[in-house]
Design a protein around this motif. Structure first.
Motif, PDB file in Angstrom:
ATOM      1  N   ASP A 117      36.517 -40.078  15.358  1.00 49.06           N
ATOM      2  CA  ASP A 117      36.181 -41.500  15.277  1.00 49.06           C
ATOM      3  C   ASP A 117      35.714 -41.955  13.906  1.00 49.06           C
ATOM      4  O   ASP A 117      35.940 -43.096  13.518  1.00 49.06           O
ATOM      5  CB  ASP A 117      35.097 -41.848  16.308  1.00 49.06           C
ATOM      6  CG  ASP A 117      35.632 -41.800  17.733  1.00 49.06           C
ATOM      7  OD1 ASP A 117      36.839 -42.012  17.941  1.00 49.06           O
ATOM      8  OD2 ASP A 117      34.819 -41.543  18.637  1.00 49.06           O
ATOM      9  N   ASP A 118      35.024 -41.054  13.174  1.00 50.61           N
ATOM     10  CA  ASP A 118      34.505 -41.475  11.875  1.00 50.61           C
ATOM     11  C   ASP A 118      34.260 -40.271  10.970  1.00 50.61           C
ATOM     12  O   ASP A 118      34.357 -39.118  11.396  1.00 50.61           O
ATOM     13  CB  ASP A 118      33.234 -42.308  12.039  1.00 50.61           C
ATOM     14  CG  ASP A 118      32.146 -41.597  12.823  1.00 50.61           C
ATOM     15  OD1 ASP A 118      32.003 -40.360  12.695  1.00 50.61           O
ATOM     16  OD2 ASP A 118      31.433 -42.282  13.579  1.00 50.61           O
ATOM     17  N   GLU A 143      30.475 -33.230  10.536  1.00 51.63           N
ATOM     18  CA  GLU A 143      29.786 -32.386  11.520  1.00 51.63           C
ATOM     19  C   GLU A 143      30.669 -31.213  11.940  1.00 51.63           C
ATOM     20  O   GLU A 143      30.218 -30.064  12.008  1.00 51.63           O
ATOM     21  CB  GLU A 143      29.425 -33.247  12.734  1.00 51.63           C
ATOM     22  CG  GLU A 143      28.781 -32.500  13.871  1.00 51.63           C
ATOM     23  CD  GLU A 143      28.582 -33.399  15.087  1.00 51.63           C
ATOM     24  OE1 GLU A 143      28.655 -32.870  16.208  1.00 51.63           O
ATOM     25  OE2 GLU A 143      28.365 -34.622  14.922  1.00 51.63           O
ATOM     26  N   ILE A 144      31.934 -31.493  12.201  1.00 52.47           N
ATOM     27  CA  ILE A 144      32.866 -30.436  12.623  1.00 52.47           C
ATOM     28  C   ILE A 144      33.134 -29.467  11.478  1.00 52.47           C
ATOM     29  O   ILE A 144      33.107 -28.250  11.668  1.00 52.47           O
ATOM     30  CB  ILE A 144      34.177 -31.061  13.146  1.00 52.47           C
ATOM     31  CG1 ILE A 144      33.905 -31.829  14.449  1.00 52.47           C
ATOM     32  CG2 ILE A 144      35.243 -29.981  13.355  1.00 52.47           C
ATOM     33  CD1 ILE A 144      35.068 -32.689  14.907  1.00 52.47           C
ATOM     34  N   ALA A 145      33.395 -29.979  10.285  1.00 57.10           N
ATOM     35  CA  ALA A 145      33.709 -29.109   9.140  1.00 57.10           C
ATOM     36  C   ALA A 145      32.570 -28.132   8.868  1.00 57.10           C
ATOM     37  O   ALA A 145      32.808 -26.956   8.559  1.00 57.10           O
ATOM     38  CB  ALA A 145      34.014 -29.940   7.903  1.00 57.10           C
ATOM     39  N   ALA A 146      31.339 -28.582   8.995  1.00 57.65           N
ATOM     40  CA  ALA A 146      30.186 -27.709   8.752  1.00 57.65           C
ATOM     41  C   ALA A 146      30.184 -26.533   9.728  1.00 57.65           C
ATOM     42  O   ALA A 146      29.763 -25.427   9.373  1.00 57.65           O
ATOM     43  CB  ALA A 146      28.891 -28.503   8.868  1.00 57.65           C
ATOM     44  N   ARG A 147      30.690 -26.746  10.930  1.00 53.26           N
ATOM     45  CA  ARG A 147      30.728 -25.670  11.929  1.00 53.26           C
ATOM     46  C   ARG A 147      31.808 -24.641  11.609  1.00 53.26           C
ATOM     47  O   ARG A 147      31.783 -23.532  12.130  1.00 53.26           O
ATOM     48  CB  ARG A 147      30.941 -26.267  13.315  1.00 53.26           C
ATOM     49  CG  ARG A 147      29.746 -27.111  13.762  1.00 53.26           C
ATOM     50  CD  ARG A 147      29.973 -27.807  15.063  1.00 53.26           C
ATOM     51  NE  ARG A 147      30.017 -26.857  16.172  1.00 53.26           N
ATOM     52  CZ  ARG A 147      30.339 -27.207  17.408  1.00 53.26           C
ATOM     53  NH1 ARG A 147      30.639 -28.464  17.691  1.00 53.26           N
ATOM     54  NH2 ARG A 147      30.353 -26.302  18.363  1.00 53.26           N
ATOM     55  N   PHE A 148      32.764 -24.978  10.762  1.00 54.53           N
ATOM     56  CA  PHE A 148      33.824 -24.049  10.373  1.00 54.53           C
ATOM     57  C   PHE A 148      33.385 -23.119   9.250  1.00 54.53           C
ATOM     58  O   PHE A 148      33.999 -22.089   9.021  1.00 54.53           O
ATOM     59  CB  PHE A 148      35.075 -24.815   9.924  1.00 54.53           C
ATOM     60  CG  PHE A 148      35.961 -25.219  11.058  1.00 54.53           C
ATOM     61  CD1 PHE A 148      37.094 -24.480  11.366  1.00 54.53           C
ATOM     62  CD2 PHE A 148      35.673 -26.345  11.816  1.00 54.53           C
ATOM     63  CE1 PHE A 148      37.918 -24.850  12.412  1.00 54.53           C
ATOM     64  CE2 PHE A 148      36.498 -26.723  12.857  1.00 54.53           C
ATOM     65  CZ  PHE A 148      37.611 -25.976  13.163  1.00 54.53           C
TER      66      PHE A 148
END
Length: 129
Positions: free
Chosen positions: A98-99, A105-110
């Motif tokens: 969505d933004d 947030e997702i990239a940091a989890r990778f």
């Protein structure tokens, strides 16, 4: 909004998952590696279930790539993967979120031990997708 999450790595030997070949990851206790792997698989499942993960692919060994550049009025081919670098693009994930905050947030989890993760928005017809 679509983003590409690119996983850069410098494993020796080349292989997937790249984390298995990185010293920072190999130095961890087995139970910590198992926990990280489990959390990563769970995250991928969640992203797929909620429609944010569109696709992902591991890439072949960097030395198998070729570069095509324009020079002397024609395409010139050389061995890849790209200009003098130790890290190589190991794979990517395409997400649709969505933004920008959700993409971050997702990239940091990778990002894992010994790896570099790059987040970049996609573009279509000269503008953001």
């Amino acid at each position: 909004m679509k983003y590409v999450i690119m996983i850069h790595s410098n494993p020796q030997p080349w292989g997937h998952p790249t984390s298995n070949y990185l010293p920072d990851y190999q130095d961890m206790p087995p139970e910590q590696r198992e926990r990280l792997n489990s959390e990563f698989e769970k995250m991928l499942g969640e992203l797929h279930e909620n429609g944010e993960l569109l696709t992902g692919e591991a890439l072949g060994a960097p030395e198998s790539s070729r570069l095509y550049r324009w020079g002397d009025g024609k395409p010139l081919v050389t061995d890849g993967p790209y200009s003098e670098a130790k890290e190589h693009l190991a794979g990517f994930f395409l997400i649709d979120v969505d933004d920008h905050a959700r993409a971050e947030e997702i990239a940091a989890r990778f990002a894992g031990p010994g790896e570099t993760v790059e987040l970049r928005p996609t573009m279509w017809a000269g503008g953001p997708a």
